[in-house]
Design an enzyme around this catalytic site. Sequence first.
Site, PDB file in Angstrom:
ATOM      1  N   ASP A 292       0.856  -1.178   0.000  1.00 47.88           N
ATOM      2  CA  ASP A 292       0.000   0.000   0.000  1.00 47.88           C
ATOM      3  C   ASP A 292       0.888   1.221   0.000  1.00 47.88           C
ATOM      4  O   ASP A 292       1.875   1.266   0.721  1.00 47.88           O
ATOM      5  CB  ASP A 292      -0.865   0.007   1.261  1.00 47.88           C
ATOM      6  CG  ASP A 292      -2.224  -0.574   0.960  1.00 47.88           C
ATOM      7  OD1 ASP A 292      -2.680  -0.418  -0.188  1.00 47.88           O
ATOM      8  OD2 ASP A 292      -2.808  -1.189   1.861  1.00 47.88           O
TER       9      ASP A 292
ATOM     10  N   ASP B 161      -6.898  24.514  11.167  1.00 45.60           N
ATOM     11  CA  ASP B 161      -7.115  23.278  10.406  1.00 45.60           C
ATOM     12  C   ASP B 161      -6.301  22.158  11.051  1.00 45.60           C
ATOM     13  O   ASP B 161      -5.079  22.166  11.034  1.00 45.60           O
ATOM     14  CB  ASP B 161      -6.660  23.517   8.956  1.00 45.60           C
ATOM     15  CG  ASP B 161      -6.974  22.346   8.075  1.00 45.60           C
ATOM     16  OD1 ASP B 161      -7.359  21.283   8.607  1.00 45.60           O
ATOM     17  OD2 ASP B 161      -6.821  22.482   6.845  1.00 45.60           O
TER      18      ASP B 161
ATOM     19  N   GLU C 155      -2.584  17.807   6.577  1.00 37.44           N
ATOM     20  CA  GLU C 155      -2.207  18.726   5.507  1.00 37.44           C
ATOM     21  C   GLU C 155      -2.143  20.154   6.038  1.00 37.44           C
ATOM     22  O   GLU C 155      -1.191  20.884   5.804  1.00 37.44           O
ATOM     23  CB  GLU C 155      -3.221  18.689   4.345  1.00 37.44           C
ATOM     24  CG  GLU C 155      -3.135  17.474   3.454  1.00 37.44           C
ATOM     25  CD  GLU C 155      -4.123  16.409   3.866  1.00 37.44           C
ATOM     26  OE1 GLU C 155      -4.629  16.485   5.016  1.00 37.44           O
ATOM     27  OE2 GLU C 155      -4.396  15.500   3.063  1.00 37.44           O
TER      28      GLU C 155
ATOM     29  N   PHE D  31     -13.167  22.215   6.405  1.00 39.33           N
ATOM     30  CA  PHE D  31     -13.346  21.571   5.102  1.00 39.33           C
ATOM     31  C   PHE D  31     -14.637  20.773   5.098  1.00 39.33           C
ATOM     32  O   PHE D  31     -14.985  20.125   6.075  1.00 39.33           O
ATOM     33  CB  PHE D  31     -12.151  20.627   4.860  1.00 39.33           C
ATOM     34  CG  PHE D  31     -12.263  19.860   3.572  1.00 39.33           C
ATOM     35  CD1 PHE D  31     -11.797  20.402   2.386  1.00 39.33           C
ATOM     36  CD2 PHE D  31     -12.840  18.586   3.551  1.00 39.33           C
ATOM     37  CE1 PHE D  31     -11.894  19.688   1.212  1.00 39.33           C
ATOM     38  CE2 PHE D  31     -12.952  17.881   2.382  1.00 39.33           C
ATOM     39  CZ  PHE D  31     -12.464  18.437   1.199  1.00 39.33           C
ATOM     40  N   SER D  32     -15.376  20.864   4.026  1.00 44.49           N
ATOM     41  CA  SER D  32     -16.529  19.964   3.894  1.00 44.49           C
ATOM     42  C   SER D  32     -16.509  19.384   2.495  1.00 44.49           C
ATOM     43  O   SER D  32     -15.976  19.991   1.565  1.00 44.49           O
ATOM     44  CB  SER D  32     -17.827  20.725   4.128  1.00 44.49           C
ATOM     45  OG  SER D  32     -18.187  21.414   2.961  1.00 44.49           O
ATOM     46  N   ALA D  33     -17.069  18.185   2.406  1.00 46.76           N
ATOM     47  CA  ALA D  33     -17.046  17.496   1.114  1.00 46.76           C
ATOM     48  C   ALA D  33     -17.855  18.274   0.086  1.00 46.76           C
ATOM     49  O   ALA D  33     -17.637  18.144  -1.113  1.00 46.76           O
ATOM     50  CB  ALA D  33     -17.601  16.089   1.277  1.00 46.76           C
TER      51      ALA D  33
ATOM     52  N   THR E  48     -18.269  21.803  -0.081  1.00 48.62           N
ATOM     53  CA  THR E  48     -17.565  22.987  -0.586  1.00 48.62           C
ATOM     54  C   THR E  48     -16.166  22.647  -1.097  1.00 48.62           C
ATOM     55  O   THR E  48     -15.629  23.331  -1.953  1.00 48.62           O
ATOM     56  CB  THR E  48     -17.401  24.033   0.517  1.00 48.62           C
ATOM     57  OG1 THR E  48     -16.622  23.457   1.569  1.00 48.62           O
ATOM     58  CG2 THR E  48     -18.735  24.457   1.079  1.00 48.62           C
TER      59      THR E  48
ATOM     60  N   SER F 235     -11.489  25.001   2.688  1.00 47.64           N
ATOM     61  CA  SER F 235     -11.499  25.409   4.092  1.00 47.64           C
ATOM     62  C   SER F 235     -10.862  26.789   4.148  1.00 47.64           C
ATOM     63  O   SER F 235     -10.280  27.244   3.154  1.00 47.64           O
ATOM     64  CB  SER F 235     -10.725  24.404   4.946  1.00 47.64           C
ATOM     65  OG  SER F 235      -9.368  24.374   4.562  1.00 47.64           O
TER      66      SER F 235
ATOM     67  N   ASP G  84      -5.348  -3.823   5.931  1.00 43.37           N
ATOM     68  CA  ASP G  84      -5.977  -3.655   7.231  1.00 43.37           C
ATOM     69  C   ASP G  84      -7.482  -3.440   7.137  1.00 43.37           C
ATOM     70  O   ASP G  84      -8.218  -3.774   8.033  1.00 43.37           O
ATOM     71  CB  ASP G  84      -5.316  -2.518   8.025  1.00 43.37           C
ATOM     72  CG  ASP G  84      -5.236  -1.232   7.211  1.00 43.37           C
ATOM     73  OD1 ASP G  84      -5.784  -1.212   6.090  1.00 43.37           O
ATOM     74  OD2 ASP G  84      -4.629  -0.271   7.699  1.00 43.37           O
TER      75      ASP G  84
END
Lengths: 689, 574
Positions: free
Chosen positions: A314, A351, A355, A384-386, A388, A391, A525
């Site tokens: 991975d 934030d 990142e 942050f929102s899925a 928009t 952030s 996992d």
Amino acid sequence: MTKQKRAAAIDRTLLQHALIDSFRKLDPRVQIHNPVMFVVYVGSIFTTILFVHSLVGQGEARPAFIFGVCLWLWITVLFANFAEAVAEWRGKAQAEALRKTRQEVHAKRLREPRVDAPFEMVPSSQLHRNDVVLVKETELIPADGEVVLGVASVDESSITGESAPVIRESGGDRSAVTGGTRVLSDWLIIRVTSEPGETFLDMMIAMVEGAKRQKTPNEIALNVLLASLTIIFLVVTATLLPYSAYSVMQAGHGSTVTITTLIALLVCLAPTTIGALLSAIGIAGMNRLSQANVVAMSGRAVEAAGDIDVLLLDKTGTITLGDRQATQFIPAAGVTVEELADAAQLSSLADETPEGRSIVVLAKQLYNLRGRDIRRLGASFVPFSARTRMSGVDFPEHQVRKGATEAIEAFVKSHGGVLPEAVKTTVAELSRGGATPLVVADGAKVLGVICLKDVVKGGIRERFAQLRRMGIKTVMITGDNPMTAAAIAAEAGVDDFLAEATPEAKLALIRDYQKEGHLVAMTGDGTNDAPALAQADVAVAMNTGTQAAKEAGNMVDLDSNPTKLLEIVQIGKQTLITRGALTTFSIANDVSKYFAIIPAAFVSTYPVLGRLNVMRLATPESAILSAVIFNAIIIVLLIPLALRGVKYTPLPASELLKRHLLIYGLGGLVVPFVGIKVIDLLLCFLHLA
Amino acid sequence: MTANDVLQIVFYLAVLLILVKPLGWYMARVYEGKPVGLDRVLGPLERLIYRLCDLDPQKEVGWKRYAMGALAFNAMGFAFLYLLQRVQGSLPLNPEHLAAVKTHTAFNTAVSFITNTNWQSYGGETTMSYLTQMLGMTVQNFVSAATAMAVLIAMIRGFVRRNSETIGNFWVDMTRSVLYILLPVSILWAVALMSQGVVQTYSSYPKTSLIEPVKGADGKMITEQTLAVGPAASQIAIKQLGTNGGGFFNANSAHPFENPTPLSNFLEVLAILMLPAALCYTFGKMVGDVRQGWAVLAAMVVIFGGMLALCWYSEQQSPPWMAQLGVDTTAGNMEGKEVRFGIANSALWATATTCASNGSVNSMHDSFTPLGGLVPMLLIQLGEVVFGGVGSGLYGMLVFAIIAVFIAGLMVGRTPEYLGKKIEAFEIKMAAIAILIPVIVILIGAGAAVMIPAARASTANPGAHGFSEILYAFSSAAGNNGSAFAGLSADTPFYNVSLGLTMLIGRYWVLIPALAIGGSLARKTIVPTSAGTLPTHGPLFVGLLVVVVLIIGALSFIPALALGPIVEHLLMFQ
């Protein structure tokens, strides 16, 4: 007691136990399982009878000589038993340590998964699958399970040996907990996933104790070969009786070779070294694996690990550090880089994503911008929102945003601005290079781009080069788009990659490789890894992973370290090499034994055969005895090697073969000449022969 | 050791090795069913044979049915050959009116020829009619060789194929072996040998008057000699090419009508190793990596070279008693050797004929020095895998290769594989049987013989040499070689029966496991090569293979050899 002293004490008790077991294993029902040693066993019984016979009646040779051979044959059998017993007891010692963690605890069984729900106290041995329990601070987790509610730090050192506590929380890939570990802070509500006696710990104990150990396919094949060699030597020695009688008849003097000598010859020729150590090698391999904190469900999987030639890894966590990190600020035209960095930092101060944190850190590192309290600035954080996909922070009179290109473009447009062409080019370039661009805007003004990158782990490239030399192909699995994937693959030095990987694509990839004859290993996992894990030849599930993943894999890594796979491969190879090296050694030994025993056996008939006695051994009896003693002692001397395993260096097969042939082939040829001579000198010195 | 001797042997090896590639390439094409040129001429005949036999050449079978085919075919050959010997007295082409062959001799001979052994407990010219020689011996010379070639090819297919249940069609492989390989080359060789004076005639034995009449045992003067002749050249060609070795005459290729000139000698000794050597290339070609074939061949050449040197050197020494008798010993041990061949060519032939399971001789191995005689005996005991019989030598060597990769392969940290095929318990079981059974029958056979007084009485020499004669006989039978320490009078019920059984076991207990390995391998997939794969084409593997062959042979036979040739040598050169 110092640690060393304690270790020595443990060693002493271990050896005592092993010694007792060596005698217990003299049971013929145990002996029959090892054909080579069974022959020695029968030979020992035979010589015992011959010895008694020589005492009471007319023996075929001096009673003292027969006794010497007889004694050392029994010792040979005991040494073989001892080797196996030591390996088993080391496993048992490990199991004992584990068992201590499996204390009977009383668990709070909840009626329903709520912290304040009513509960009853139940002993952990009476917990069943799907029971829900509450575990509070400082309490032991009573059984394997999945966190359904709560976050807590858990001390898993009893299982993993790692003293730093780990976080366990509901949902996601960190929800699995193991019985016997301790909650350090907060509380967890756990749904039990195993029946009593089938917990992970039970499985592990059974494994290291060797209770469930079965012979691996290669061990079976090797046993066939060793048994065949033994049969050949049985016929070789048995037919020497008529040959010898005929020779005596023809020569007119001398005496027919004694049965004792023939049995001694047979035992010396039979591959006793490897025969005695074979099962110890297998057990030791499993032990080494559990020392590396990996539990294998079968010895077969360990063996397969040595054969692996494709590794699926991975990307996240194995090849890269796992989270994307900000590496660069690229300002738009007319904007200074400090301005951009400042805005970027502002937008990320609150934030908490990796990142976001990396942006704050980078701004501080490059431009010495300190973190500020945004509340004091009168600003509020926009997470942050899925929806928009941005952030940022809202100031009373303006809004700073960072986000995906399309999202920012829409944001800028709504403020009456446009996304400059130059920024678009930068974004495209960064994407091509495998990085993730984040565009920063202040109202209608686009300030520039933050470059986020997957950072490849240090040293991983070298490791892959090493694997390549060993003939193992590495394939990176990632959900990234092909472009990003290709860039990281090139940076990390993997041989191939699978981008935009779905569980189906992974499964298909494994099947394709297997169809071409490859043996595939992978780690995983998540629950969605389960099908691929089940298909792979060696599948290592992370201990932190979901129950489904653990059940599908054939090994579990307690440290949940994806690079552990490399160690597992090495342990697999080491086990096979040790087996091969000792087989080669054992067979090469025979040459010298002929030079010791053949002249001794027939010198009375043909005195000229004394010229073959190149080692100049004192008497025929001392020669035979020396060979038998060497044969027994070499077993004990090689026990440490069998338990530790031959050192493995990652080299191409041809190099490995050359080296091992030299050490164990040539060494096996030469060593016994010296050894037998030394023993012969000692015997003479002690007037024992 | 003269420069001329060295030159001859170097020339021999050079010609042998030069022929490997073209011949091996040709055979690979024959077995892969590709055009070879000859098929334009012989193709109709091949198809006619299939039609007459109601055979579908496309239909392939698994290893068990393949083995059944080979066994059934050989069993029919046995029945036919046995009956032919028993009724030859009332059949044509019997100008010397030779009577029916004794039952136990006929049994031994029939077994001997179907197993490609060609052990002869009879003298050809005084026992077998022309018809028996031609219809019986010669036919079996062809088909026994073709049987082994077919089995080898089937085994090779096991390496080549993946996930396949079938390994070919025995009848097709056998027919093509005879039609496209053995027959054309034999015709070539027979004509060449005839040009050298090897006889080929149906006439009865001519009588000729002696130039120097001698006094017979009964005191009468003998003035006439009967010259045994017959259709020899045609049989000798295939006897050499098919690693059969059964001579037309009792003296085999030491007989002037079988092997008259140095050139005929060269052609015959070349024919012994030619096909077994070339088949190595065929193997490499078919598995798609000719280096694999060269590696196996290299291992064979290394052992051959070493053994030849030992034999040659030993024969140049002469036993001390020779000089004491006043014999000129400058040439070495010339007892039992033809003057026209000398030491070098006798040693070359002895080494070649025993490393291949040929068994024809141009000198008497029984008269070799102890170590000189140990070489042929040991080469047979190594399992007839150094070149070995046509087909059978290579499948035997591949069995050893499997054992070699199994032992050493583990030391590279992978479960063993050969040519991409995993070697697992079944293969090891079969390989062990193939190696184990011949060793056991040799040792037990010789053990029985020295315990039975009647069998002991057959030896011509007392002491260790007598033991060597017995050990050699059982080795030769189990290895399907057929040569002898001819001091042993083997035409007795005990030896005819026991050696007959030994030959059967030695043949089929290797042939069947070899096919089983092929069948099992064919089912497996091929593991792709990588840096982690044990390379089986380099000098390292060649050395490994050599050592495994030598060490298994040595460990099995050193005690027995110590009581035979080794002690004899030590006694002789004290």
